[in-house]
Design a protein around this motif. Structure first.
Motif, PDB file in Angstrom:
ATOM      1  N   THR A  53      86.754 -18.857  20.175  1.00 39.82           N
ATOM      2  CA  THR A  53      87.251 -18.269  21.406  1.00 39.82           C
ATOM      3  C   THR A  53      87.315 -19.316  22.498  1.00 39.82           C
ATOM      4  O   THR A  53      86.743 -20.396  22.390  1.00 39.82           O
ATOM      5  CB  THR A  53      86.344 -17.116  21.877  1.00 39.82           C
ATOM      6  N   THR A  54      87.999 -18.992  23.561  1.00 38.46           N
ATOM      7  CA  THR A  54      88.084 -19.895  24.712  1.00 38.46           C
ATOM      8  C   THR A  54      87.719 -19.138  25.968  1.00 38.46           C
ATOM      9  O   THR A  54      87.660 -17.908  25.999  1.00 38.46           O
ATOM     10  CB  THR A  54      89.506 -20.451  24.875  1.00 38.46           C
ATOM     11  N   SER A  55      87.490 -19.870  27.061  1.00 38.28           N
ATOM     12  CA  SER A  55      87.079 -19.274  28.316  1.00 38.28           C
ATOM     13  C   SER A  55      88.210 -18.566  29.022  1.00 38.28           C
ATOM     14  O   SER A  55      88.005 -17.938  30.037  1.00 38.28           O
ATOM     15  CB  SER A  55      86.499 -20.352  29.238  1.00 38.28           C
ATOM     16  N   THR A  56      89.418 -18.652  28.484  1.00 36.97           N
ATOM     17  CA  THR A  56      90.570 -18.031  29.142  1.00 36.97           C
ATOM     18  C   THR A  56      90.995 -16.751  28.453  1.00 36.97           C
ATOM     19  O   THR A  56      92.021 -16.171  28.785  1.00 36.97           O
ATOM     20  CB  THR A  56      91.746 -19.019  29.171  1.00 36.97           C
ATOM     21  N   ALA A  57      90.238 -16.289  27.429  1.00 39.66           N
ATOM     22  CA  ALA A  57      90.618 -15.084  26.691  1.00 39.66           C
ATOM     23  C   ALA A  57      90.514 -13.872  27.604  1.00 39.66           C
ATOM     24  O   ALA A  57      89.498 -13.652  28.248  1.00 39.66           O
ATOM     25  CB  ALA A  57      89.725 -14.904  25.473  1.00 39.66           C
ATOM     26  N   GLY A  58      91.550 -13.057  27.638  1.00 35.32           N
ATOM     27  CA  GLY A  58      91.527 -11.827  28.404  1.00 35.32           C
ATOM     28  C   GLY A  58      91.845 -12.047  29.872  1.00 35.32           C
ATOM     29  O   GLY A  58      91.791 -13.164  30.375  1.00 35.32           O
ATOM     30  N   VAL A  90      90.143 -10.908  32.473  1.00 36.30           N
ATOM     31  CA  VAL A  90      88.985 -10.898  33.366  1.00 36.30           C
ATOM     32  C   VAL A  90      88.350 -12.286  33.432  1.00 36.30           C
ATOM     33  O   VAL A  90      87.992 -12.868  32.397  1.00 36.30           O
ATOM     34  CB  VAL A  90      87.948  -9.850  32.913  1.00 36.30           C
ATOM     35  N   GLN A  91      88.219 -12.774  34.632  1.00 37.25           N
ATOM     36  CA  GLN A  91      87.575 -14.068  34.857  1.00 37.25           C
ATOM     37  C   GLN A  91      86.112 -13.850  35.225  1.00 37.25           C
ATOM     38  O   GLN A  91      85.791 -12.997  36.059  1.00 37.25           O
ATOM     39  CB  GLN A  91      88.288 -14.825  35.980  1.00 37.25           C
ATOM     40  N   VAL A  92      85.242 -14.625  34.606  1.00 34.81           N
ATOM     41  CA  VAL A  92      83.798 -14.498  34.809  1.00 34.81           C
ATOM     42  C   VAL A  92      83.320 -15.659  35.676  1.00 34.81           C
ATOM     43  O   VAL A  92      83.555 -16.823  35.343  1.00 34.81           O
ATOM     44  CB  VAL A  92      83.047 -14.510  33.466  1.00 34.81           C
ATOM     45  N   THR A  93      82.660 -15.335  36.763  1.00 34.89           N
ATOM     46  CA  THR A  93      82.090 -16.351  37.643  1.00 34.89           C
ATOM     47  C   THR A  93      80.592 -16.129  37.753  1.00 34.89           C
ATOM     48  O   THR A  93      80.142 -15.018  38.110  1.00 34.89           O
ATOM     49  CB  THR A  93      82.713 -16.287  39.050  1.00 34.89           C
ATOM     50  N   LEU A  94      79.798 -17.144  37.440  1.00 31.29           N
ATOM     51  CA  LEU A  94      78.341 -17.030  37.480  1.00 31.29           C
ATOM     52  C   LEU A  94      77.803 -17.401  38.861  1.00 31.29           C
ATOM     53  O   LEU A  94      78.256 -18.369  39.474  1.00 31.29           O
ATOM     54  CB  LEU A  94      77.708 -17.954  36.444  1.00 31.29           C
ATOM     55  N   SER A  95      76.851 -16.659  39.308  1.00 29.77           N
ATOM     56  CA  SER A  95      76.106 -17.036  40.510  1.00 29.77           C
ATOM     57  C   SER A  95      74.636 -17.257  40.177  1.00 29.77           C
ATOM     58  O   SER A  95      73.943 -18.031  40.832  1.00 29.77           O
ATOM     59  CB  SER A  95      76.241 -15.965  41.592  1.00 29.77           C
ATOM     60  N   VAL A  96      74.167 -16.572  39.121  1.00 31.73           N
ATOM     61  CA  VAL A  96      72.773 -16.710  38.683  1.00 31.73           C
ATOM     62  C   VAL A  96      72.744 -16.889  37.181  1.00 31.73           C
ATOM     63  O   VAL A  96      73.416 -16.150  36.440  1.00 31.73           O
ATOM     64  CB  VAL A  96      71.928 -15.477  39.079  1.00 31.73           C
ATOM     65  N   LEU A  97      72.007 -17.897  36.749  1.00 27.75           N
ATOM     66  CA  LEU A  97      71.694 -18.085  35.335  1.00 27.75           C
ATOM     67  C   LEU A  97      70.291 -18.677  35.292  1.00 27.75           C
ATOM     68  O   LEU A  97      70.084 -19.872  35.518  1.00 27.75           O
ATOM     69  CB  LEU A  97      72.695 -19.008  34.645  1.00 27.75           C
ATOM     70  N   GLY A 116      84.223 -31.925  38.726  1.00 29.21           N
ATOM     71  CA  GLY A 116      84.960 -30.676  38.557  1.00 29.21           C
ATOM     72  C   GLY A 116      84.174 -29.428  38.854  1.00 29.21           C
ATOM     73  O   GLY A 116      84.644 -28.320  38.570  1.00 29.21           O
ATOM     74  N   ALA A 117      82.985 -29.573  39.429  1.00 29.73           N
ATOM     75  CA  ALA A 117      82.127 -28.411  39.637  1.00 29.73           C
ATOM     76  C   ALA A 117      82.762 -27.369  40.536  1.00 29.73           C
ATOM     77  O   ALA A 117      82.618 -26.161  40.313  1.00 29.73           O
ATOM     78  CB  ALA A 117      80.780 -28.850  40.210  1.00 29.73           C
ATOM     79  N   ASP A 118      83.472 -27.793  41.568  1.00 30.19           N
ATOM     80  CA  ASP A 118      84.074 -26.849  42.516  1.00 30.19           C
ATOM     81  C   ASP A 118      85.155 -25.986  41.883  1.00 30.19           C
ATOM     82  O   ASP A 118      85.427 -24.883  42.354  1.00 30.19           O
ATOM     83  CB  ASP A 118      84.660 -27.613  43.712  1.00 30.19           C
ATOM     84  N   THR A 119      85.779 -26.492  40.839  1.00 33.36           N
ATOM     85  CA  THR A 119      86.882 -25.753  40.204  1.00 33.36           C
ATOM     86  C   THR A 119      86.574 -25.402  38.754  1.00 33.36           C
ATOM     87  O   THR A 119      87.473 -25.006  38.016  1.00 33.36           O
ATOM     88  CB  THR A 119      88.172 -26.595  40.262  1.00 33.36           C
ATOM     89  N   ALA A 120      85.332 -25.536  38.339  1.00 34.19           N
ATOM     90  CA  ALA A 120      84.973 -25.307  36.941  1.00 34.19           C
ATOM     91  C   ALA A 120      85.125 -23.835  36.571  1.00 34.19           C
ATOM     92  O   ALA A 120      84.822 -22.942  37.383  1.00 34.19           O
ATOM     93  CB  ALA A 120      83.525 -25.753  36.704  1.00 34.19           C
ATOM     94  N   PRO A 121      85.585 -23.531  35.358  1.00 36.89           N
ATOM     95  CA  PRO A 121      85.602 -22.136  34.889  1.00 36.89           C
ATOM     96  C   PRO A 121      84.186 -21.571  34.927  1.00 36.89           C
ATOM     97  O   PRO A 121      83.241 -22.195  34.458  1.00 36.89           O
ATOM     98  CB  PRO A 121      86.107 -22.244  33.449  1.00 36.89           C
ATOM     99  N   GLY A 122      84.050 -20.413  35.530  1.00 37.95           N
ATOM    100  CA  GLY A 122      82.729 -19.820  35.635  1.00 37.95           C
ATOM    101  C   GLY A 122      82.001 -20.201  36.898  1.00 37.95           C
ATOM    102  O   GLY A 122      80.909 -19.685  37.173  1.00 37.95           O
ATOM    103  N   GLY A 123      82.580 -21.134  37.668  1.00 36.46           N
ATOM    104  CA  GLY A 123      81.964 -21.505  38.929  1.00 36.46           C
ATOM    105  C   GLY A 123      81.010 -22.674  38.816  1.00 36.46           C
ATOM    106  O   GLY A 123      80.739 -23.201  37.729  1.00 36.46           O
ATOM    107  N   ALA A 124      80.482 -23.075  39.963  1.00 36.30           N
ATOM    108  CA  ALA A 124      79.637 -24.260  40.047  1.00 36.30           C
ATOM    109  C   ALA A 124      78.317 -24.076  39.294  1.00 36.30           C
ATOM    110  O   ALA A 124      77.764 -25.038  38.766  1.00 36.30           O
ATOM    111  CB  ALA A 124      79.371 -24.612  41.497  1.00 36.30           C
TER     112      ALA A 124
END
Length: 746
Positions: free
Chosen positions: A42-47, A49-56, A418-426
């Motif tokens: 799979t890839t991060s662009t499937a579907g 819905v875009q997922v952005t993390l704020s907490v991990l 690329g952190a500012d524009t990374a898939p999933g956020g910084a």
């Protein structure tokens, strides 16, 4: 047509099976689609819905950790999505840095272990977003051993009546072991910007004020460091500072104008400098070459002298630099920041250098470089891609001796860039950063946990950093027990790696074209003026040197038109200095000489703010009748008028056209060549000889008449004597032939 008894039509059977499958799906709850089957990628662009993390959390996972993930789900599609649910699923443990690179290029499907789905509240209409939160445990994901694990945030939802995977985000969980020696991480933090002043030192725009203002790029670059734990004292980040930027900010803080209008950044510049001064008291400072000149481009154009003058450790006028040397760049930073910057290390733009550029730097005293992985023929060993320890120090043998180089880890630098524009956020970018360091630690633990390991992180020069993610990245070196902060000095004294030999640059993104030609012409004029200035040329021509360097900045690499304009401006400005020295002639341009050797008195002006030595050359246009003697070189003080006496010789009276010219000792023309009209009322040698000869002839004629008169008186002759006939004395050859007698008529 006959029908077979007891059998349903095929179309009806398919329809029935489809309905039963849908009913089973509803009763069973959300499930992953077939895409989640083993072996499926799979890839991060499937579907949509875009997922952005704020907490991990936690950043470092242990066997008993509770893993919490939260963030935002955004519907970038055209359909409404309902019944949204989220789960975490992981793939196989990554055992090497090479394996991590391969997983980043083709993310794992996360089928090794899966936690259950958790429904999320809210409906995702097109363009809308909803928050999500998810929690599981390391045990539920089967994380029982140290290592780095790829995980997938899997988002399911109902779209068009069907349940399907509508979004996903690959990331990592880091569960490092406990090595005897933690991995040492050093950061080189750039503080640079493109030049904002022209060759005359005037501000061409007010863009720098915006960079310094709240949430501007340069404001955030300092805030990242200011927000570090304990003021950053435990995180020895090295600040890479461009002296040209600090010089511009100092000028702004003192008041400046842009196109005649007062600039808006006076207060912001003063405040920013105060903040940088406070940081420089905590962190080591590396002085970049002035304006961050494009050393390779200048070297290729034969302008190595420009490179030398731009080096912060090169004393004015040239000479070898050394750490702590009193060069122009070092003085600027020392005066503004109350610190002594490093000047023995160079970080070239692009991270790769030509061999002749390297020789120029070494001759100037540079003995350390920060280079990119691409600068070496075999850099894998230096960054731990061979499965063994990473070592940022790579000694390199050159014609001038061994050189210490530090390898900037490309993967880590790219993550920061690329952190500012990374898939999933910084936050997802930071987790990738930790995964890179975690897999290094893990693979080292399998070889020799006691071996020291060093890594250098170098963001791009104009990185768009935000404190919300950049500060935690830097702070990880002190908050994660398996990491340790280090300085560039620590790396240079640490373990070394063999990375092959240095390679020539292949990137063609350097300054080029007519701009380099214009810079070469400007530098030639500068060299000519330096010969006229003398030993103090380095100090006296500092403004001109700075102007050439600003036009040579690597910041122009992406702006060919801007580079051409800057180079043309500096050429015109420096060439214009020649016109500020010249002759002051009378209104009618005429000089009069009263004698054959009377000197010609001329006035020479120097409107330059510095003294110069000039050579005066005079010559008559006809080359006859007038000669000017030699005049020794004249020293003209700054902003002065100097009287110069020129010895002359005039061989005839009258007027002469004399051409006068001023040059530098090296022969460069100063000012404009002028024509002077010189008149003389004195007798020259030829005229005097003619006059004396004429006077002598007149004297002889007068003496002749006097002698004839005396002779007639002695003979008593009454008749006049023909002035043109000499009467012979008595007894002469004409005495026997008396003049005939004329008779009167009777």
């Amino acid at each position: 047509m006959r029908r077979t008894p007891g059998r349903l039509p095929t179309s009806l059977l398919v329809c029935l099976l489809t309905c039963l499958a849908a009913l089973g799906t509803v009763l069973a709850g959300p499930v992953a689609p077939a895409a989640a089957a083993p072996g499926d990628q799979t890839t991060s662009t499937a579907g949509p819905v875009q997922v952005t993390l704020s907490v991990l959390e936690p950043r470092t996972v242990t066997a008993d950790s509770v893993i919490q993930v939260s963030g935002t789900l955004t519907n970038a599609g055209d359909d409404t999505i309902t019944d949204v649910s989220v789960r975490l699923q992981r793939g196989d443990r990554l055992t090497s840095r090479q394996a991590l690179a391969e997983d980043a290029a083709r993310p794992s499907a996360g089928t090794t272990a899966q936690a259950p789905f958790l429904p999320q509240s809210g409906v995702l209409d097109p363009g809308d977003d909803i928050p999500f939160a998810y929690s599981t445990t390391a045990a539920e994901l089967g994380i029982t051993a140290a290592g780095v694990y790829p995980v997938l945030v899997n988002v399911n939802g109902t779209r068009g009546g069907l349940v399907e995977r509508v979004g996903e985000l690959p990331t990592y969980l880091v569960a490092p072991g406990a090595p005897t020696t933690p991995t040492s991480v050093a950061w080189l933090w750039p503080l640079t910007d493109r030049p904002h002043r022209d060759a005359a030192g005037r501000f061409t725009d007010d863009d720098l004020a915006a960079e310094l203002s709240a949430d501007g790029r340069l404001d955030r670059a300092l805030q990242v460091l200011e927000d570090l734990p304990d003021g950053g004292r435990g995180v020895p980040v090295t600040l890479a500072v461009d002296p040209a930027l600090v010089q511009e900010l100092t000028a702004m803080a003192g008041g400046y104008t842009v196109d005649g209008v007062a600039g808006a950044g006076v207060a912001a510049a003063a405040t920013w400098l105060d903040r940088l001064r406070a940081l420089a008291a905590v962190h080591p400072v590396l002085a970049l070459p002035y304006a961050d000149v494009d050393a390779d481009a200048l070297q290729s154009a034969g302008l190595s002298d420009v490179v030398l003058r731009a080096l912060p450790g090169t004393p004015a006028g040239g000479g070898a630099g050394e750490e702590g040397a009193d060069g122009e760049g070092a003085r600027i930073l020392a005066d503004a920041l109350d610190t002594q910057p490093r000047t023995d290390l160079v970080w070239p733009a692009g991270g790769v250098l030509r061999a002749d550029t390297l020789a120029t730097l070494q001759a100037a005293g540079v003995d350390q470089l920060v280079l990119a992985q691409g600068a070496y023929t075999d850099s894998d060993a230096a960054v731990g891609r061979t499965g063994r320890a990473a070592a940022a120090r790579v000694p390199v043998d050159t014609a001038a001796g061994q050189l210490t180089t530090l390898v900037a880890d490309t993967a880590l630098g790219d993550v920061v860039a690329g952190a500012d524009t990374a898939p999933g956020g910084a936050r997802a970018a930071e987790q990738r950063y930790l995964a890179e360091l975690g897999v290094l630690t893990d693979q080292l633990a399998a070889v020799d946990p006691a071996v020291a390991q060093t890594v250098l992180v170098v963001p791009p020069r104009e990185v768009e950093a935000d404190p919300s993610w950049a500060t935690p990245m830097l702070a990880d070196t002190v908050t994660q027990t398996w990491l340790a902060g280090a300085s560039l000095t620590d790396l240079a004294a640490g373990p070394s790696a063999e990375a092959g030999t240095l390679v020539a640059p292949t990137d063609t993104t350097v300054l080029a074209g007519e701009g380099l030609v214009a810079l070469a012409r400007a530098d030639a004029v500068r060299a000519d003026l330096a010969a006229a200035v003398g030993d103090e040329a380095g100090d006296v021509l500092a403004e001109q040197d700075d102007a050439i360097a600003r036009a040579s900045s690597t910041a122009w690499r992406g702006d060919p038109a801007g580079f051409a304009a800057a180079a043309a401006d500096v050429e015109q400005t420096i060439d214009g200095l020649r016109g500020q020295v010249g002759l002051v002639v009378p209104a009618d341009g005429t000089y009069s000489l009263a004698s054959s050797d009377a000197p010609l008195v001329l006035t020479v002006r120097n409107d330059l703010p510095f003294a110069v030595t000039v050579v005066l050359d005079l010559r008559a246009r006809s080359g006859v009748g007038f000669t000017a003697g030699d005049v020794p070189p004249q020293r003209l003080e700054a902003n002065s008028r100097t009287v110069v006496t020129v010895p002359t010789t005039v061989r005839q009276s009258g007027g002469f056209t004399v051409v006068a010219r001023l040059t530098t000792p090296a022969g460069g023309v100063l000012g404009s060549e002028v024509e002077l009209r010189v008149t003389s009322t004195a007798y020259g040698p030829i005229t005097l000889a003619i006059t004396i000869g004429a006077a002598a002839l007149l004297g002889l004629l007068f003496l002749r008449r006097l002698v004839l008169f005396v002779l007639r008186r002695r003979r008593g002759e009454a008749r006049p004597v023909d002035d043109d006939v000499l009467v012979p004395a008595d007894g002469g050859p004409d005495a026997d032939h008396p003049a005939p007698t004329t008779r009167s008529p009777v």
